[in-house]
Design a protein around this motif. Structure first.
Motif, PDB file in Angstrom:
ATOM      1  N   GLU A 198       0.710  -1.092  -0.189  1.00 39.98           N
ATOM      2  CA  GLU A 198      -0.036  -0.040  -0.042  1.00 39.98           C
ATOM      3  C   GLU A 198       0.727   1.271   0.124  1.00 39.98           C
ATOM      4  O   GLU A 198       1.599   1.376   0.744  1.00 39.98           O
ATOM      5  CB  GLU A 198      -0.973   0.063   1.228  1.00 39.98           C
ATOM      6  N   LEU A 199       0.826   2.011  -0.914  1.00 40.71           N
ATOM      7  CA  LEU A 199       1.197   3.522  -0.716  1.00 40.71           C
ATOM      8  C   LEU A 199       0.280   4.478   0.008  1.00 40.71           C
ATOM      9  O   LEU A 199      -0.792   4.915  -0.455  1.00 40.71           O
ATOM     10  CB  LEU A 199       1.400   3.975  -2.417  1.00 40.71           C
ATOM     11  N   THR A 200       0.966   4.492   1.355  1.00 38.83           N
ATOM     12  CA  THR A 200       0.208   5.293   1.908  1.00 38.83           C
ATOM     13  C   THR A 200      -0.032   6.878   1.684  1.00 38.83           C
ATOM     14  O   THR A 200      -1.146   7.520   1.937  1.00 38.83           O
ATOM     15  CB  THR A 200       0.414   5.113   3.440  1.00 38.83           C
ATOM     16  N   ARG A 201       1.072   7.383   0.953  1.00 42.37           N
ATOM     17  CA  ARG A 201       1.247   8.639   0.942  1.00 42.37           C
ATOM     18  C   ARG A 201       2.355   8.874   0.121  1.00 42.37           C
ATOM     19  O   ARG A 201       3.268   8.311   0.070  1.00 42.37           O
ATOM     20  CB  ARG A 201       1.176   9.738   2.094  1.00 42.37           C
ATOM     21  N   THR A 202       2.451  10.033  -0.622  1.00 41.10           N
ATOM     22  CA  THR A 202       3.821  10.608  -1.319  1.00 41.10           C
ATOM     23  C   THR A 202       4.090  11.780  -0.577  1.00 41.10           C
ATOM     24  O   THR A 202       3.409  12.773  -0.121  1.00 41.10           O
ATOM     25  CB  THR A 202       3.549  11.000  -2.640  1.00 41.10           C
ATOM     26  N   MET A 203       5.280  11.851  -0.025  1.00 39.08           N
ATOM     27  CA  MET A 203       6.027  12.670   1.011  1.00 39.08           C
ATOM     28  C   MET A 203       6.353  13.935   0.072  1.00 39.08           C
ATOM     29  O   MET A 203       6.922  14.234  -1.093  1.00 39.08           O
ATOM     30  CB  MET A 203       7.399  12.237   1.350  1.00 39.08           C
ATOM     31  N   GLY A 204       5.977  15.186   0.633  1.00 36.20           N
ATOM     32  CA  GLY A 204       6.373  16.423   0.176  1.00 36.20           C
ATOM     33  C   GLY A 204       7.964  16.618   0.280  1.00 36.20           C
ATOM     34  O   GLY A 204       8.604  16.203   1.419  1.00 36.20           O
ATOM     35  N   ALA A 205       8.603  17.096  -0.694  1.00 40.71           N
ATOM     36  CA  ALA A 205      10.052  17.337  -0.561  1.00 40.71           C
ATOM     37  C   ALA A 205      10.652  18.635  -1.497  1.00 40.71           C
ATOM     38  O   ALA A 205       9.866  18.951  -1.904  1.00 40.71           O
ATOM     39  CB  ALA A 205      10.761  16.189  -1.275  1.00 40.71           C
ATOM     40  N   LEU A 206      11.819  18.909  -1.029  1.00 37.01           N
ATOM     41  CA  LEU A 206      12.579  19.934  -1.643  1.00 37.01           C
ATOM     42  C   LEU A 206      12.541  19.849  -3.114  1.00 37.01           C
ATOM     43  O   LEU A 206      12.254  20.347  -4.035  1.00 37.01           O
ATOM     44  CB  LEU A 206      13.856  20.293  -1.394  1.00 37.01           C
ATOM     45  N   ASP A 207      13.200  18.507  -3.381  1.00 39.41           N
ATOM     46  CA  ASP A 207      13.188  18.238  -5.105  1.00 39.41           C
ATOM     47  C   ASP A 207      11.985  17.936  -5.764  1.00 39.41           C
ATOM     48  O   ASP A 207      10.810  17.366  -5.262  1.00 39.41           O
ATOM     49  CB  ASP A 207      14.410  17.119  -5.352  1.00 39.41           C
ATOM     50  N   THR A 208      11.951  18.098  -6.809  1.00 39.00           N
ATOM     51  CA  THR A 208      10.776  17.794  -7.834  1.00 39.00           C
ATOM     52  C   THR A 208      11.376  17.170  -9.154  1.00 39.00           C
ATOM     53  O   THR A 208      10.483  17.409 -10.196  1.00 39.00           O
ATOM     54  CB  THR A 208      10.048  19.136  -8.174  1.00 39.00           C
ATOM     55  N   CYS A 209      12.247  16.334  -9.080  1.00 40.68           N
ATOM     56  CA  CYS A 209      12.879  15.842 -10.406  1.00 40.68           C
ATOM     57  C   CYS A 209      12.493  14.492 -10.635  1.00 40.68           C
ATOM     58  O   CYS A 209      12.959  13.919 -11.805  1.00 40.68           O
ATOM     59  CB  CYS A 209      14.306  16.111 -10.474  1.00 40.68           C
ATOM     60  N   PHE A 210      12.137  13.729  -9.787  1.00 44.22           N
ATOM     61  CA  PHE A 210      12.129  12.268  -9.833  1.00 44.22           C
ATOM     62  C   PHE A 210      10.579  11.925  -9.893  1.00 44.22           C
ATOM     63  O   PHE A 210       9.618  12.298  -9.252  1.00 44.22           O
ATOM     64  CB  PHE A 210      12.498  11.620  -8.366  1.00 44.22           C
ATOM     65  N   THR A 211      10.219  11.349 -11.106  1.00 46.75           N
ATOM     66  CA  THR A 211       8.998  10.765 -11.549  1.00 46.75           C
ATOM     67  C   THR A 211       8.402   9.810 -10.416  1.00 46.75           C
ATOM     68  O   THR A 211       8.950   8.915 -10.015  1.00 46.75           O
ATOM     69  CB  THR A 211       8.826  10.172 -12.872  1.00 46.75           C
TER      70      THR A 211
END
Length: 397
Positions: A198-211
């Motif tokens: 289960e993917l429970t959430r996607t973390m907010g992060a500084l980087d925005t380069c990884f699909t």
């Protein structure tokens, strides 16, 4: 060691440089970029361009559809691809897929190659590497692994929680690191569409380069058959080193391209922007920063090429790749930081790509081991009398 670029590789370097400039940089303002990286449709468009250009997954073996580049050749090509944040996405050489491909080609079975690796190399699916865990689990110290794998007949039952799993959302499959009952670690392969993951959430992060961004996974009673074990049971930590030594270095290669891009933008600005009756570049404070940038870029490139050359000689290079990770991540970060400073107000807006590179690159000093962990490891090895590989003919004598 000859640092001159052979004609065939020089031609490839120029070919990649043209491709990035003409085909990829125009996509940098595409609205399909999200806070969690380029969306799947943008990634597909970029990958398709690289595929048509014959540049897709250049580090993979020729047998499985790549260009079979040496480590030194990768240093040249990955730097050029990294000149745009979208370049590694287009070339299918971004983390975690690049490192996963290296590991899988080294130890996967023929059946696993056909099922997962060939589609990964072909750019039709993505992957993730599930090792990092929330506290008190594995992070910079992989020995703290908490995810468990218990044998049940010919299968293994996996339970645990993973986080900061890059590319998890939308990945076709995962390499999962889990602890066995005897305390050793094993790597397992699993499709990501299993209901037990289960993917429970996607973390907010500084980087925005990884699909796919960075995901948090909950794994509950995942049954993995024995033929989906990656390599041998109990050798997960050894395989992690097979993956990490070159993966640390390819991070350095890709980010070197982005540091060079930031420097080029700052340099052009310093040549035309005027202040106090002169262009910025004529002011000593700015010219010194540009000079320091050139020195840091050169230092990083030499460390990359030296370590890549040793890897091409068949050396293990754990010491050298760890050292290069610290030297390059910090040198390349300084280049981008100075470039923001030179650009002034422009440097903290999205009028140029530099602010985005700045945010993306900050995490590089943490990825694949924080600088402090590498320094600690290097220091212990130095005290114990272990040395880096000789870097000159006289030292070898």
């Amino acid at each position: 060691m000859d640092f001159s670029i052979p004609p065939s590789l020089l031609e490839l370097q120029q070919r990649v440089r043209r491709f990035i400039t003409e085909e990829i940089i125009p996509y940098e303002n595409d609205p399909r970029q999200t806070p969690h990286g380029p969306d799947e449709s943008l990634r597909d468009d970029l990958v398709d361009k690289a595929r048509k250009a014959g540049l897709l997954t250049p580090h993979a073996s020729v047998e499985h559809g790549g260009l079979g580049l040496s480590h030194v050749a990768k240093a040249i090509v990955f730097e050029e691809a990294g000149y745009s944040p979208l370049g590694p996405v287009a070339f299918n050489i971004h983390a975690p897929d690049e490192g996963n491909i290296h590991l899988l080609e080294a130890i996967a079975t023929p059946e696993q190659i056909d099922r997962w690796v060939k589609p990964l190399i072909g750019g039709t699916i993505r992957s993730c590497f599930a090792m990092t865990e929330p506290s008190p689990g594995a992070g910079a110290d992989p020995s703290m692994l908490q995810t468990t794998a218990v044998q049940d007949g010919d299968d293994f039952i996996i339970n645990g929680e993973k986080w900061f799993i890059t590319g998890a959302k939308g990945a076709g499959f995962a390499i999962i690191m889990a602890k066995m009952e005897d305390g050793t670690a094993t790597m397992f392969l699993s499709d990501m569409d299993r209901p037990e993951i289960e993917l429970t959430r996607t973390m907010g992060a500084l980087d925005t380069c990884f699909t796919g961004g960075h995901g948090v996974l909950r794994i509950k009673n995942l049954r993995v058959p024995a033929n989906d074990v990656l390599g041998e049971v109990g050798k997960g930590m050894r395989y992690a080193q097979v993956r990490l030594a070159p993966a640390r270095l390819t991070h350095c290669m890709r980010w070197l391209g982005q540091a060079r891009r930031a420097h080029d933008i700052a340099l052009e600005y310093a040549r035309r922007r005027e202040a106090f009756g002169r262009v910025l570049g004529d002011h000593e404070g700015v010219s010194f920063m540009l000079a320091d940038n050139e020195m840091d870029l050169h230092t990083a490139r030499l460390h990359i090429l030296h370590t890549a050359w040793l890897l091409d000689q068949g050396e293990r290079c754990n010491f050298e790749s760890s050292r290069a990770k610290v030297v390059c991540s910090e040198a390349e970060w300084r280049v981008v930081d100075r470039s923001v400073q030179i650009l002034g107000g422009q440097g903290v807006t999205h009028e140029t790509i530099v602010a985005r590179i700045f945010a993306d690159m900050r995490a590089f000093r943490i990825y694949d081991g924080p600088s402090e962990v590498h320094r600690f490891s290097l220091g212990r090895q130095i005290v114990a009398g272990k040395k880096a590989k000789p870097n000159s003919h006289s030292e070898r004598q």
